[in-house]
Design an enzyme around this catalytic site. Structure first.
Site, PDB file in Angstrom:
ATOM      1  N   HIS A 142       0.718  -1.010  -0.035  1.00 18.24           N
ATOM      2  CA  HIS A 142      -0.061   0.224   0.180  1.00 18.24           C
ATOM      3  C   HIS A 142       1.067   1.843  -0.368  1.00 18.24           C
ATOM      4  O   HIS A 142       2.261   1.430   0.471  1.00 18.24           O
ATOM      5  CB  HIS A 142      -0.717  -0.035   1.090  1.00 18.24           C
ATOM      6  CG  HIS A 142      -1.416   0.987   1.243  1.00 18.24           C
ATOM      7  ND1 HIS A 142      -1.221   2.341   1.603  1.00 18.24           N
ATOM      8  CD2 HIS A 142      -3.173   1.273   1.765  1.00 18.24           C
ATOM      9  CE1 HIS A 142      -2.933   2.959   1.434  1.00 18.24           C
ATOM     10  NE2 HIS A 142      -3.573   1.748   1.532  1.00 18.24           N
ATOM     11  N   ASP A 219       3.294  -4.357   7.857  1.00 19.13           N
ATOM     12  CA  ASP A 219       1.905  -3.443   7.679  1.00 19.13           C
ATOM     13  C   ASP A 219       1.130  -4.906   7.986  1.00 19.13           C
ATOM     14  O   ASP A 219       0.549  -5.484   6.830  1.00 19.13           O
ATOM     15  CB  ASP A 219       2.305  -2.988   6.006  1.00 19.13           C
ATOM     16  CG  ASP A 219       0.563  -2.561   6.171  1.00 19.13           C
ATOM     17  OD1 ASP A 219       0.027  -2.100   7.121  1.00 19.13           O
ATOM     18  OD2 ASP A 219       0.068  -1.680   5.283  1.00 19.13           O
ATOM     19  N   GLN A 222      -4.156  -4.866   6.763  1.00 18.75           N
ATOM     20  CA  GLN A 222      -4.874  -5.735   6.296  1.00 18.75           C
ATOM     21  C   GLN A 222      -5.316  -6.897   7.064  1.00 18.75           C
ATOM     22  O   GLN A 222      -6.627  -7.437   7.425  1.00 18.75           O
ATOM     23  CB  GLN A 222      -5.008  -5.809   5.030  1.00 18.75           C
ATOM     24  CG  GLN A 222      -5.033  -5.033   4.224  1.00 18.75           C
ATOM     25  CD  GLN A 222      -6.270  -4.524   3.672  1.00 18.75           C
ATOM     26  OE1 GLN A 222      -6.755  -5.326   3.773  1.00 18.75           O
ATOM     27  NE2 GLN A 222      -6.591  -3.076   3.517  1.00 18.75           N
ATOM     28  N   CYS A 385      -4.786   2.433  -3.314  1.00 18.42           N
ATOM     29  CA  CYS A 385      -3.541   3.220  -3.086  1.00 18.42           C
ATOM     30  C   CYS A 385      -2.752   2.128  -2.934  1.00 18.42           C
ATOM     31  O   CYS A 385      -1.675   2.061  -2.136  1.00 18.42           O
ATOM     32  CB  CYS A 385      -3.926   3.461  -1.876  1.00 18.42           C
ATOM     33  SG  CYS A 385      -5.126   4.523  -1.114  1.00 18.42           S
TER      34      CYS A 385
END
Lengths: 430, 179
Positions: A142, A219, A222, A385
């Protein structure tokens, strides 16, 4: 994953009743089919009520003042931190509140930038990124886990390298040995792509980074709402995630850091609430997590977020994951039967989340989304994104259906039925 | 007695008005400087250590008082600072409580005090309560979580100074210029 562990139809019906917005009727009295949880999740009543209760009964500035409400608000804020930290397998002091996952990664790059500029005490020197060092990311990121690293590389003179995605959207782990070289200081990667849904093999990534002595940044924006998450067991050094993707409010997220790293890291943002002593010339800083929380925090949102993780915990993330896995398999099998569909990402549900982006031959994603919206179906259209991964897969944009714990098999079928009509509606391919 | 009166008992106000140990000793084995970030209150604290005498050493030594032979004993605690009545009284009571104890006993009593402060008004068991002497009067502070840091300020400085002294670090504490 066993079917018996998934949520029953009755349980899903009860869950849906907890989300006021799912009772919303759209134009023509159509029920809402919400397939955009990957962009933002909806909020159960307990989250809305917790924030209302805080606002109506306990609101005050935290960590300052000595009156009753100040004490209650501080307790609520710190209790929220403890609950959210426990949900992701962290100690309370390892969770820094931020404005979101983007805020978390930018806070980290700012802190690393400060260390690279010589700020902080002796232990922070190990974070310094020097000209010629390497920062490794992946093609599946992202923008929030890509652009801040581009900027840090530009500021420090480091080289940015990346692991490519294959034709099925999965990362090419065979290239790890060349991507992560001896000068690599940091490897930032997504736990699961918001486009392809592919789940990254974190253990392989962490092992490769450790061999090079590099830090890892995960990250988890999600993955946190869809999988049981234990950051300390995963062995990553830092992680970022967002409340609004996991049934909580927007405006708040978290930066996880292993405590010994946070203790050595200089602050990224500075100002009020993160200092000990301030003179006209200099300041000393609080220990983590407060060292990284400059300025007034989103206390109401923290309280709401804690209610959200309480809700998810009560259901059990294993069962949430099993339910979504079954729906993802149904969705993937369904789209495979529709002419002109190409899925951007793994074609089966193994090691995959329920974010299913697709290209429909001959119809622009905006037109697909408009047609579906008219049926009451909310999906995301565009590049989500994540321009580079779209480019890697040969498209500019896509249509993405993304599932949440409150979705049903009937909703998946409704989406499939509507998607099947799109090409003929636009006079393509028949 | 109201919660407020429980917190501000006469014994506490007496200690605050006439604090024990206030006024820094010239020489020291360890020094610490601590602030309460909420309000800016601060304390500078110095400790002196000595080794406990060998068996049969000092006449009249009490068991448990002065520690095991060879153990390090906290001989002196002195401090200076600015703060509210709770922080001043707590530092004063702490001085009376810990002076003359060996470092293991100091750590135990510091643990009992920290437990008392975390107790949210529920108190601590009888043995812990008795070990705290006058400082048990600060139990009322535990009902006010925002004030617990005030009561712990002196104890944080003591822990830091004692650790430095035990490690042989007699360097002056860093005090920011212009404070």
């Amino acid at each position: 994953m066993t079917v018996s562990s998934a949520l029953s139809d009755q349980e899903v019906a009860a869950i849906r009743a907890d989300f006021p917005i799912l009772g919303r009727r759209l134009e023509g009295g159509r029920p809402l089919v919400y397939l955009d949880t990957g962009a933002t999740s909806q909020r159960p009543r307990v989250v809305i009520d917790a924030m209302r209760d805080f606002s109506e009964n306990h609101n005050a500035a935290v960590h300052r003042g000595a009156h009753t409400l100040a004490g209650e608000a501080t307790d609520a804020f710190e209790d929220a931190r403890a609950a959210i930290a426990a949900f992701v397998g962290a100690a309370p002091a390892e969770l820094v509140f931020t404005s979101g996952a983007t805020g978390a990664i930018n806070l980290l790059t700012a802190a690393l930038g400060a260390a690279s500029a010589g700020r902080g005490q002796d232990p922070s020197h190990r974070f310094a990124i020097l000209p010629g060092d390497r920062i490794v990311v992946t093609q599946a990121e992202h923008h929030s886990n890509l652009v801040p690293w581009q900027e840090l590389a530009a500021r420090t003179g480091a080289e940015l390298a990346w692991l490519r995605a294959g034709p099925d959207g999965r990362l090419r782990l065979d290239d790890l040995a060349t991507a992560i070289n001896a000068r690599t200081r940091l490897v930032a990667f997504t736990h699961a792509s918001n486009v392809t849904g592919a789940i990254t093999d974190v253990a392989v990534m962490v092992a490769a980074a450790r061999r090079a002595g590099a830090l890892t940044v995960l990250d988890a924006a999600q993955s946190a709402p869809h999988l049981p998450l234990d950051l300390s067991a995963l062995g990553v050094d830092f992680a970022a995630f967002s409340a609004h993707k996991m049934l909580g409010p927007n405006g708040i997220g978290g930066l996880y850091g292993r405590i010994e790293l946070l203790e050595a890291l200089p602050p990224g943002l500075t100002g009020g609430s993160m200092v000990e002593i301030v003179t006209m010339r200099e300041a000393t800083f609080l220990p983590p997590p407060h060292r990284f929380e400059a300025g007034t925090q989103a206390v109401t949102q923290a309280v709401g977020w804690a209610a959200a993780v309480g809700y998810l915990d009560a259901l059990g993330m294993e069962r949430v994951a099993a339910h979504e896995h079954a729906l993802t398999a149904r969705l993937l099998e369904g789209v495979a039967r529709i002419d002109g569909v190409r899925v951007l990402g793994p074609a089966d549900a193994t090691d995959r989340l329920g974010a299913v982006a697709l290209d429909l031959a001959g119809v622009h994603p905006h037109d697909v989304g408009q047609y579906l919206d008219a049926q009451g179906i909310a999906v995301r259209v565009g590049h989500h994104c994540a321009q580079p991964v779209h480019r890697a897969l040969g498209v500019v944009a896509s249509t993405r259906a993304s599932l949440g714990l409150y979705n049903t098999a009937a909703e998946v079928d409704q989406f499939l039925g509507a998607l099947d009509q799109v090409r003929s509606y636009f006079g393509v391919g028949r | 007695m109201s919660s407020l009166d429980v917190m501000y008992q006469e014994l506490i106000l007496d200690h605050a008005r006439h604090p024990h140990g206030r006024g820094l000793a010239e020489s020291f084995d360890g020094e610490s400087f601590q602030v309460n970030p909420t309000c800016g209150d601060r304390i500078q604290l110095r400790v002196g250590l000595r080794a406990a005498p060998a068996p049969g050493g000092e006449p009249g030594a009490q068991p448990g008082d002065g520690g095991e032979p060879g153990a390090l004993v906290l001989e002196s605690v002195s401090w200076d600072g600015q703060g509210c009545s709770i922080s001043q009284a707590s530092a004063s009571m702490m001085k009376d409580l810990v002076e003359g104890k060996d470092l293991a006993a100091v750590e135990a009593v510091a643990g009992a005090f920290a437990e008392l402060m975390r107790s949210r008004g529920r108190g601590v068991d009888q043995a812990a309560a008795e070990s705290l002497e006058d400082a048990i009067a600060l139990e009322g502070v535990s009902r006010y979580p925002m004030r617990v840091k005030c009561a712990l300020l002196g104890w944080m400085a003591l822990k830091d100074a004692a650790a430095k002294a035990a490690a042989g670090d007699a360097s002056p504490a860093r005090i920011p210029e212009g404070i």
